[in-house]
Design a protein around this motif. Structure first.
Motif, PDB file in Angstrom:
ATOM      1  N   SER A 125     -13.336 -20.253  34.178  1.00 13.32           N
ATOM      2  CA  SER A 125     -13.030 -21.465  34.933  1.00 13.32           C
ATOM      3  C   SER A 125     -11.945 -22.253  34.204  1.00 13.32           C
ATOM      4  O   SER A 125     -11.701 -22.026  33.009  1.00 13.32           O
ATOM      5  N   PRO A 126     -11.281 -23.189  34.882  1.00 16.02           N
ATOM      6  CA  PRO A 126     -10.237 -23.981  34.207  1.00 16.02           C
ATOM      7  C   PRO A 126     -10.736 -24.695  32.960  1.00 16.02           C
ATOM      8  O   PRO A 126      -9.964 -24.920  32.031  1.00 16.02           O
ATOM      9  N   ALA A 127     -12.027 -25.031  32.942  1.00 25.57           N
ATOM     10  CA  ALA A 127     -12.590 -25.720  31.774  1.00 25.57           C
ATOM     11  C   ALA A 127     -13.227 -24.756  30.778  1.00 25.57           C
ATOM     12  O   ALA A 127     -13.725 -25.180  29.731  1.00 25.57           O
ATOM     13  N   GLY A 128     -13.212 -23.460  31.083  1.00 20.95           N
ATOM     14  CA  GLY A 128     -13.855 -22.476  30.229  1.00 20.95           C
ATOM     15  C   GLY A 128     -12.978 -22.031  29.076  1.00 20.95           C
ATOM     16  O   GLY A 128     -11.794 -22.381  29.001  1.00 20.95           O
ATOM     17  N   PRO A 129     -13.519 -21.216  28.181  1.00 21.73           N
ATOM     18  CA  PRO A 129     -12.755 -20.769  27.006  1.00 21.73           C
ATOM     19  C   PRO A 129     -11.670 -19.741  27.329  1.00 21.73           C
ATOM     20  O   PRO A 129     -10.756 -19.547  26.531  1.00 21.73           O
ATOM     21  N   SER A 130     -11.769 -19.070  28.480  1.00 19.69           N
ATOM     22  CA  SER A 130     -10.800 -18.027  28.829  1.00 19.69           C
ATOM     23  C   SER A 130     -10.326 -18.192  30.274  1.00 19.69           C
ATOM     24  O   SER A 130     -10.590 -17.341  31.132  1.00 19.69           O
ATOM     25  N   PRO A 131      -9.639 -19.292  30.588  1.00 16.01           N
ATOM     26  CA  PRO A 131      -9.282 -19.567  31.987  1.00 16.01           C
ATOM     27  C   PRO A 131      -8.395 -18.493  32.600  1.00 16.01           C
ATOM     28  O   PRO A 131      -7.533 -17.922  31.933  1.00 16.01           O
ATOM     29  N   VAL A 132      -8.643 -18.210  33.868  1.00 14.34           N
ATOM     30  CA  VAL A 132      -7.849 -17.268  34.659  1.00 14.34           C
ATOM     31  C   VAL A 132      -7.315 -18.020  35.870  1.00 14.34           C
ATOM     32  O   VAL A 132      -8.008 -18.886  36.424  1.00 14.34           O
ATOM     33  N   SER A 133      -6.104 -17.715  36.299  1.00 15.37           N
ATOM     34  CA  SER A 133      -5.482 -18.425  37.414  1.00 15.37           C
ATOM     35  C   SER A 133      -6.336 -18.324  38.677  1.00 15.37           C
ATOM     36  O   SER A 133      -7.111 -17.371  38.863  1.00 15.37           O
ATOM     37  N   ALA A 134      -6.184 -19.313  39.552  1.00 13.31           N
ATOM     38  CA  ALA A 134      -7.115 -19.516  40.666  1.00 13.31           C
ATOM     39  C   ALA A 134      -7.239 -18.321  41.597  1.00 13.31           C
ATOM     40  O   ALA A 134      -8.349 -17.849  41.888  1.00 13.31           O
ATOM     41  N   LEU A 135      -6.122 -17.811  42.106  1.00 13.50           N
ATOM     42  CA  LEU A 135      -6.187 -16.714  43.072  1.00 13.50           C
ATOM     43  C   LEU A 135      -6.743 -15.446  42.444  1.00 13.50           C
ATOM     44  O   LEU A 135      -7.560 -14.748  43.053  1.00 13.50           O
ATOM     45  N   THR A 136      -6.293 -15.135  41.245  1.00  8.05           N
ATOM     46  CA  THR A 136      -6.779 -13.933  40.562  1.00  8.05           C
ATOM     47  C   THR A 136      -8.276 -14.027  40.317  1.00  8.05           C
ATOM     48  O   THR A 136      -9.024 -13.076  40.562  1.00  8.05           O
ATOM     49  N   ARG A 137      -8.728 -15.170  39.858  1.00  9.69           N
ATOM     50  CA  ARG A 137     -10.156 -15.354  39.568  1.00  9.69           C
ATOM     51  C   ARG A 137     -10.985 -15.241  40.846  1.00  9.69           C
ATOM     52  O   ARG A 137     -12.037 -14.592  40.850  1.00  9.69           O
ATOM     53  N   ALA A 138     -10.509 -15.831  41.927  1.00 14.90           N
ATOM     54  CA  ALA A 138     -11.240 -15.762  43.196  1.00 14.90           C
ATOM     55  C   ALA A 138     -11.306 -14.325  43.710  1.00 14.90           C
ATOM     56  O   ALA A 138     -12.347 -13.866  44.185  1.00 14.90           O
ATOM     57  N   GLY A 139     -10.177 -13.609  43.605  1.00 11.80           N
ATOM     58  CA  GLY A 139     -10.142 -12.228  44.082  1.00 11.80           C
ATOM     59  C   GLY A 139     -11.040 -11.308  43.279  1.00 11.80           C
ATOM     60  O   GLY A 139     -11.755 -10.467  43.848  1.00 11.80           O
ATOM     61  N   ILE A 140     -11.020 -11.454  41.957  1.00  7.68           N
ATOM     62  CA  ILE A 140     -11.892 -10.634  41.111  1.00  7.68           C
ATOM     63  C   ILE A 140     -13.350 -10.991  41.355  1.00  7.68           C
ATOM     64  O   ILE A 140     -14.220 -10.112  41.481  1.00  7.68           O
ATOM     65  N   ALA A 141     -13.635 -12.301  41.433  1.00  7.53           N
ATOM     66  CA  ALA A 141     -15.024 -12.739  41.622  1.00  7.53           C
ATOM     67  C   ALA A 141     -15.606 -12.161  42.900  1.00  7.53           C
ATOM     68  O   ALA A 141     -16.753 -11.670  42.911  1.00  7.53           O
ATOM     69  N   HIS A 142     -14.834 -12.191  43.966  1.00  7.97           N
ATOM     70  CA  HIS A 142     -15.361 -11.685  45.240  1.00  7.97           C
ATOM     71  C   HIS A 142     -15.624 -10.180  45.161  1.00  7.97           C
ATOM     72  O   HIS A 142     -16.701  -9.705  45.549  1.00  7.97           O
ATOM     73  N   LEU A 143     -14.675  -9.435  44.632  1.00  3.49           N
ATOM     74  CA  LEU A 143     -14.839  -7.985  44.528  1.00  3.49           C
ATOM     75  C   LEU A 143     -15.990  -7.625  43.587  1.00  3.49           C
ATOM     76  O   LEU A 143     -16.806  -6.738  43.899  1.00  3.49           O
ATOM     77  N   TRP A 144     -16.070  -8.266  42.454  1.00  7.40           N
ATOM     78  CA  TRP A 144     -17.121  -7.978  41.475  1.00  7.40           C
ATOM     79  C   TRP A 144     -18.503  -8.236  42.072  1.00  7.40           C
ATOM     80  O   TRP A 144     -19.404  -7.396  41.981  1.00  7.40           O
ATOM     81  N   PHE A 145     -18.662  -9.404  42.709  1.00  6.84           N
ATOM     82  CA  PHE A 145     -19.941  -9.744  43.317  1.00  6.84           C
ATOM     83  C   PHE A 145     -20.314  -8.742  44.408  1.00  6.84           C
ATOM     84  O   PHE A 145     -21.457  -8.282  44.485  1.00  6.84           O
ATOM     85  N   GLU A 146     -19.352  -8.389  45.258  1.00  8.79           N
ATOM     86  CA  GLU A 146     -19.628  -7.423  46.324  1.00  8.79           C
ATOM     87  C   GLU A 146     -19.979  -6.047  45.750  1.00  8.79           C
ATOM     88  O   GLU A 146     -20.772  -5.301  46.335  1.00  8.79           O
TER      89      GLU A 146
END
Length: 368
Positions: free
Chosen positions: A182-203
């Motif tokens: 997350s933006p406040a986390g220790p290893s932030p990832v840009s918004a679109l990339t994080r959303a795309g990975i999160a959706h695929l990983w969860f699915e």
């Protein structure tokens, strides 16, 4: 076949960030434009837009999975969650649950994800279901979790998720990654990339008996909102619903490898289209306010009622345009009165007329 979670590099998703940077910048620029345009809306219109977006997202999110919800009932239920007076529509269990999920997502966008949060979302989403043994907790059944189609005697397996005993550990890893990036986390990832990975990983984990797609898209919305640091709802489900077949094709392709450039590129394009759809809605509200101000004192109550009904259809308007018969249904006007009212609205520049005789249709004149 070896699925992504069966491969030795799971869940270390690989992609070329430089290939995607331009669209990340485009998303942030679009967000800035959207914030700027939103300032031209009064507080009431901003609130109305947020509720409409949440309701539409809930309806489309369910429609992707083949569940049809009544938009007006969902919207009324969302409004009540924000203490806003709404139509007294009775929402069924699924509609009430979907509405509460969107309200919760909007309010708590900044909070980290946890098992408890996901269990709560799942219980809301599957509110009223009696056919599942695990609601509000991860699946525990021994049978393979498969996505299939075709006849019962010859099913086609589109994806098989990890066995149930792997889910708790896989979800621990996913939740830790989501919060750390997350933006406040220790290893932030840009918004679109994080959303795309999160959706695929969860699915790919598919941790629940049902509702995984809807929850996965809600998680993507949460990632986008955190990336913008605003309780925003992007019209993600609306655009996915319009591209439903391609969406499932892309998910299937992405489930075969942990190299995900193609998936991220597709997801980025869909999300940018969703952002533009939201911006179109804001422009539509601004055009509505401008037109109604210009027409003040020049139209009668019937004409105002018809225009408001047309605006209620959103930027796409009435499918096929407004007919004289539609106008009579909306206003209870006589045929001669209908002809006169519509002609006046055209003369005032409120409507555009297309076609002749029984093929005549009218459209909101919002070109400016």
């Amino acid at each position: 076949m070896r699925w992504n979670w069966q491969q030795p590099d799971w869940p270390k998703f690989a992609y070329d960030a430089t290939r995607l940077r331009g669209r990340e910048d485009q998303f942030l620029k679009g967000a800035g434009i959207l914030v700027g345009v939103m300032t031209h809306l009064d507080a009431g219109d901003r609130q109305t837009l947020s509720i409409e977006l949440m309701a539409q997202e809930a309806v489309d999110n369910s429609a992707i999975e083949g569940e049809i919800l009544d938009r007006a009932s969902v919207q009324s239920s969302v409004a009540k969650h924000f203490g806003i007076k709404a139509d007294h529509r009775r929402a069924n269990a699924a509609e009430a649950g979907a509405a509460e999920l969107m309200a919760n997502l909007f309010r708590s966008y900044h909070e980290p994800i946890s098992d408890t949060m996901l269990f709560h979302w799942h219980a809301l989403l599957l509110n009223g279901r009696r056919d599942l043994s695990n609601i509000g907790r991860y699946r525990t059944h021994a049978d393979p979790m498969q996505i299939v189609s075709g006849a019962l005697h010859a099913p086609k397996v589109h994806f098989e998720a990890p066995p149930s005993q792997m889910v708790p550990a896989d979800m621990d890893a996913f939740i830790a990654w989501f919060n750390d990036t997350s933006p406040a986390g220790p290893s932030p990832v840009s918004a679109l990339t994080r959303a795309g990975i999160a959706h695929l990983w969860f699915e790919s984990i598919h941790p629940f008996e049902d509702g995984n797609g809807r929850l996965g898209r809600a998680i993507a919305e949460k990632a986008l909102a955190q990336g913008l640091d605003a309780p925003a709802i992007t019209a993600l489900a609306e655009i996915v619903q319009r591209n439903r077949k391609d969406y499932y094709t892309q998910l299937h392709s992405a489930s075969l490898s942990n190299r995900i450039d193609d998936w991220l590129e597709w997801f980025f394009n869909i999300t940018l289209a969703a952002q533009q759809r939201t911006l179109d809605r804001v422009y539509f509200l601004l055009a509505k306010a401008k037109l109604l101000v210009r027409l003040r004192g020049q139209i009668n109550a019937r004409q105002e009622k018809a225009l408001l009904r047309m605006f209620a259809e959103g930027p796409d308007g009435f499918k096929g345009g407004l007919s004289a018969a539609n106008y009579r249904t909306i206003t209870d006007a006589a045929p001669a009165t209908t002809t006169r009212d519509l002609a006046e609205l055209v003369a005032l520049g409120a409507l555009r007329k297309k076609g002749e005789l029984k093929h005549t249709r009218y459209y909101l004149n919002l070109d400016e």
